[in-house]
Design a protein around this motif. Structure first.
Motif, PDB file in Angstrom:
ATOM      1  N   VAL A  25       0.846  -1.197   0.000  1.00  0.00           N
ATOM      2  CA  VAL A  25       0.000   0.000   0.000  1.00  0.00           C
ATOM      3  C   VAL A  25       0.881   1.245   0.000  1.00  0.00           C
ATOM      4  CG1 VAL A  25      -1.691   1.336   1.310  1.00  0.00           C
ATOM      5  CG2 VAL A  25      -1.964  -1.134   1.087  1.00  0.00           C
ATOM      6  N   THR A  26       1.919   1.250   0.828  1.00  0.00           N
ATOM      7  CA  THR A  26       2.839   2.386   0.884  1.00  0.00           C
ATOM      8  C   THR A  26       3.509   2.603  -0.474  1.00  0.00           C
ATOM      9  OG1 THR A  26       3.219   2.041   3.236  1.00  0.00           O
ATOM     10  CG2 THR A  26       4.880   3.313   2.051  1.00  0.00           C
ATOM     11  N   ALA A  27       3.968   1.523  -1.098  1.00  0.00           N
ATOM     12  CA  ALA A  27       4.605   1.634  -2.410  1.00  0.00           C
ATOM     13  C   ALA A  27       3.609   2.101  -3.471  1.00  0.00           C
ATOM     14  CB  ALA A  27       5.218   0.292  -2.813  1.00  0.00           C
ATOM     15  N   PHE A  28       2.390   1.576  -3.420  1.00  0.00           N
ATOM     16  CA  PHE A  28       1.360   1.971  -4.387  1.00  0.00           C
ATOM     17  C   PHE A  28       1.081   3.469  -4.300  1.00  0.00           C
ATOM     18  CE2 PHE A  28      -3.082   2.740  -5.522  1.00  0.00           C
ATOM     19  CZ  PHE A  28      -3.140   2.180  -6.797  1.00  0.00           C
ATOM     20  N   THR A  29       0.938   3.979  -3.072  1.00  0.00           N
ATOM     21  CA  THR A  29       0.659   5.408  -2.927  1.00  0.00           C
ATOM     22  C   THR A  29       1.838   6.242  -3.419  1.00  0.00           C
ATOM     23  OG1 THR A  29       1.382   5.387  -0.618  1.00  0.00           O
ATOM     24  CG2 THR A  29      -0.964   5.137  -1.012  1.00  0.00           C
ATOM     25  N   ALA A  30       3.058   5.831  -3.111  1.00  0.00           N
ATOM     26  CA  ALA A  30       4.239   6.577  -3.562  1.00  0.00           C
ATOM     27  C   ALA A  30       4.380   6.517  -5.083  1.00  0.00           C
ATOM     28  CB  ALA A  30       5.496   6.029  -2.897  1.00  0.00           C
ATOM     29  N   ASP A  31       4.228   5.325  -5.657  1.00  0.00           N
ATOM     30  CA  ASP A  31       4.382   5.151  -7.113  1.00  0.00           C
ATOM     31  C   ASP A  31       3.355   5.948  -7.901  1.00  0.00           C
ATOM     32  OD1 ASP A  31       6.434   3.412  -6.538  1.00  0.00           O
ATOM     33  OD2 ASP A  31       5.301   1.594  -7.046  1.00  0.00           O
ATOM     34  N   ASN A  32       2.186   6.143  -7.308  1.00  0.00           N
ATOM     35  CA  ASN A  32       1.102   6.834  -8.009  1.00  0.00           C
ATOM     36  C   ASN A  32       0.877   8.255  -7.488  1.00  0.00           C
ATOM     37  OD1 ASN A  32      -0.100   4.727  -9.913  1.00  0.00           O
ATOM     38  ND2 ASN A  32       0.158   3.620  -7.991  1.00  0.00           N
ATOM     39  N   GLU A  33       1.813   8.724  -6.672  1.00  0.00           N
ATOM     40  CA  GLU A  33       1.763  10.080  -6.120  1.00  0.00           C
ATOM     41  C   GLU A  33       0.419  10.385  -5.449  1.00  0.00           C
ATOM     42  OE1 GLU A  33       2.945  12.677  -9.304  1.00  0.00           O
ATOM     43  OE2 GLU A  33       4.953  11.809  -9.390  1.00  0.00           O
ATOM     44  N   LEU A  34      -0.014   9.446  -4.616  1.00  0.00           N
ATOM     45  CA  LEU A  34      -1.263   9.584  -3.869  1.00  0.00           C
ATOM     46  C   LEU A  34      -0.951   9.836  -2.404  1.00  0.00           C
ATOM     47  CD1 LEU A  34      -3.091   6.457  -5.337  1.00  0.00           C
ATOM     48  CD2 LEU A  34      -3.562   8.840  -5.920  1.00  0.00           C
ATOM     49  N   GLU A  35      -1.866  10.498  -1.721  1.00  0.00           N
ATOM     50  CA  GLU A  35      -1.717  10.670  -0.275  1.00  0.00           C
ATOM     51  C   GLU A  35      -2.184   9.419   0.466  1.00  0.00           C
ATOM     52  OE1 GLU A  35      -3.236  14.271   1.379  1.00  0.00           O
ATOM     53  OE2 GLU A  35      -2.584  15.455  -0.349  1.00  0.00           O
ATOM     54  N   GLN A  36      -3.196   8.759  -0.073  1.00  0.00           N
ATOM     55  CA  GLN A  36      -3.758   7.557   0.529  1.00  0.00           C
ATOM     56  C   GLN A  36      -4.179   6.611  -0.581  1.00  0.00           C
ATOM     57  OE1 GLN A  36      -6.995   9.150   2.897  1.00  0.00           O
ATOM     58  NE2 GLN A  36      -5.718   9.050   4.725  1.00  0.00           N
ATOM     59  N   GLY A  83      -7.574 -18.143   3.987  1.00  0.00           N
ATOM     60  CA  GLY A  83      -8.100 -18.822   2.804  1.00  0.00           C
ATOM     61  C   GLY A  83      -9.444 -18.293   2.346  1.00  0.00           C
ATOM     62  N   ALA A  84     -10.108 -17.457   3.151  1.00  0.00           N
ATOM     63  CA  ALA A  84     -11.398 -16.885   2.767  1.00  0.00           C
ATOM     64  C   ALA A  84     -11.248 -15.662   1.865  1.00  0.00           C
ATOM     65  CB  ALA A  84     -12.196 -16.501   4.008  1.00  0.00           C
ATOM     66  N   VAL A  85     -10.012 -15.217   1.639  1.00  0.00           N
ATOM     67  CA  VAL A  85      -9.777 -14.031   0.812  1.00  0.00           C
ATOM     68  C   VAL A  85      -9.659 -14.444  -0.650  1.00  0.00           C
ATOM     69  CG1 VAL A  85      -8.213 -12.106   0.343  1.00  0.00           C
ATOM     70  CG2 VAL A  85      -8.619 -12.839   2.697  1.00  0.00           C
ATOM     71  N   ARG A  86     -10.535 -13.877  -1.481  1.00  0.00           N
ATOM     72  CA  ARG A  86     -10.473 -14.125  -2.920  1.00  0.00           C
ATOM     73  C   ARG A  86      -9.500 -13.160  -3.580  1.00  0.00           C
ATOM     74  NH1 ARG A  86     -15.945 -14.361  -5.614  1.00  0.00           N
ATOM     75  NH2 ARG A  86     -15.745 -16.542  -5.101  1.00  0.00           N
ATOM     76  N   SER A  87      -9.587 -11.863  -3.194  1.00  0.00           N
ATOM     77  CA  SER A  87      -8.696 -10.881  -3.803  1.00  0.00           C
ATOM     78  C   SER A  87      -8.545  -9.667  -2.897  1.00  0.00           C
ATOM     79  CB  SER A  87      -9.223 -10.437  -5.172  1.00  0.00           C
ATOM     80  OG  SER A  87     -10.422  -9.720  -5.036  1.00  0.00           O
ATOM     81  N   ILE A  88      -7.447  -8.946  -3.127  1.00  0.00           N
ATOM     82  CA  ILE A  88      -7.196  -7.675  -2.464  1.00  0.00           C
ATOM     83  C   ILE A  88      -6.852  -6.684  -3.566  1.00  0.00           C
ATOM     84  CG2 ILE A  88      -5.750  -6.413  -0.823  1.00  0.00           C
ATOM     85  CD1 ILE A  88      -5.222  -9.116   0.560  1.00  0.00           C
ATOM     86  N   GLU A  89      -7.551  -5.564  -3.589  1.00  0.00           N
ATOM     87  CA  GLU A  89      -7.386  -4.565  -4.648  1.00  0.00           C
ATOM     88  C   GLU A  89      -6.937  -3.241  -4.054  1.00  0.00           C
ATOM     89  OE1 GLU A  89     -10.371  -2.104  -7.590  1.00  0.00           O
ATOM     90  OE2 GLU A  89     -10.956  -4.105  -6.948  1.00  0.00           O
ATOM     91  N   LEU A  90      -5.931  -2.654  -4.667  1.00  0.00           N
ATOM     92  CA  LEU A  90      -5.453  -1.323  -4.280  1.00  0.00           C
ATOM     93  C   LEU A  90      -5.832  -0.359  -5.389  1.00  0.00           C
ATOM     94  CD1 LEU A  90      -1.804  -2.228  -3.187  1.00  0.00           C
ATOM     95  CD2 LEU A  90      -3.902  -2.328  -1.830  1.00  0.00           C
ATOM     96  N   SER A  91      -6.334   0.818  -5.021  1.00  0.00           N
ATOM     97  CA  SER A  91      -6.705   1.816  -6.023  1.00  0.00           C
ATOM     98  C   SER A  91      -6.624   3.209  -5.414  1.00  0.00           C
ATOM     99  CB  SER A  91      -8.120   1.558  -6.560  1.00  0.00           C
ATOM    100  OG  SER A  91      -9.073   1.708  -5.530  1.00  0.00           O
ATOM    101  N   ALA A  92      -6.749   4.203  -6.274  1.00  0.00           N
ATOM    102  CA  ALA A  92      -6.853   5.578  -5.788  1.00  0.00           C
ATOM    103  C   ALA A  92      -8.173   5.691  -5.037  1.00  0.00           C
ATOM    104  CB  ALA A  92      -6.811   6.563  -6.950  1.00  0.00           C
ATOM    105  N   PRO A  93      -8.208   6.429  -3.934  1.00  0.00           N
ATOM    106  CA  PRO A  93      -9.460   6.544  -3.181  1.00  0.00           C
ATOM    107  C   PRO A  93     -10.518   7.323  -3.953  1.00  0.00           C
ATOM    108  CG  PRO A  93      -7.729   7.856  -2.145  1.00  0.00           C
ATOM    109  CD  PRO A  93      -7.115   7.146  -3.306  1.00  0.00           C
ATOM    110  N   ASP A  94     -11.749   6.963  -3.689  1.00  0.00           N
ATOM    111  CA  ASP A  94     -12.881   7.686  -4.247  1.00  0.00           C
ATOM    112  C   ASP A  94     -12.851   9.098  -3.667  1.00  0.00           C
ATOM    113  OD1 ASP A  94     -15.436   8.813  -4.688  1.00  0.00           O
ATOM    114  OD2 ASP A  94     -16.385   6.845  -4.624  1.00  0.00           O
TER     115      ASP A  94
END
Length: 105
Positions: A25-36, A83-94
């Protein structure tokens, strides 16, 4: 060196899983120049959650997360087997929601 292979659904290194998710999450926000970032977890039953934070507790193959909530919502903590997790998605916040994911310290 261990010959044991950890697979989702089995008791495994949950502290490391939660730590690595926080680093992603930290890398995603830095790579995409996001605050969160917005983090969504989808479970195998099809339920989806916007996540505020995660924890390796209680362990023993289970981890927990706190779903984002609006002011009118009651506080919740969801505890699931990994094992109950199907997926985890990271995106820019709404832009309509003012929140983000808080990595475990």
């Amino acid at each position: 060196m261990s010959t044991h292979v950890w697979t989702p659904g089995a008791a495994g290194p949950l502290d490391e899983f939660v730590s690595r998710l926080g680093r992603m999450v930290t890398a995603f926000t830095a790579d995409n120049e996001l605050e969160q970032a917005e983090v969504r977890i989808e479970l195998i039953d099809g339920s989806r959650y916007i996540v505020a934070r995660t924890s390796a507790e209680p362990g023993f193959g289970f981890f927990s997360f706190t779903p984002h909530r609006d002011e009118a919502d009651e506080p919740r903590c969801v505890i699931v087997p990994i094992g109950a997790v199907r997926s985890i998605e990271l995106s820019a916040p709404d832009p309509e929601r003012l929140f983000g994911f808080v990595p475990e310290s």
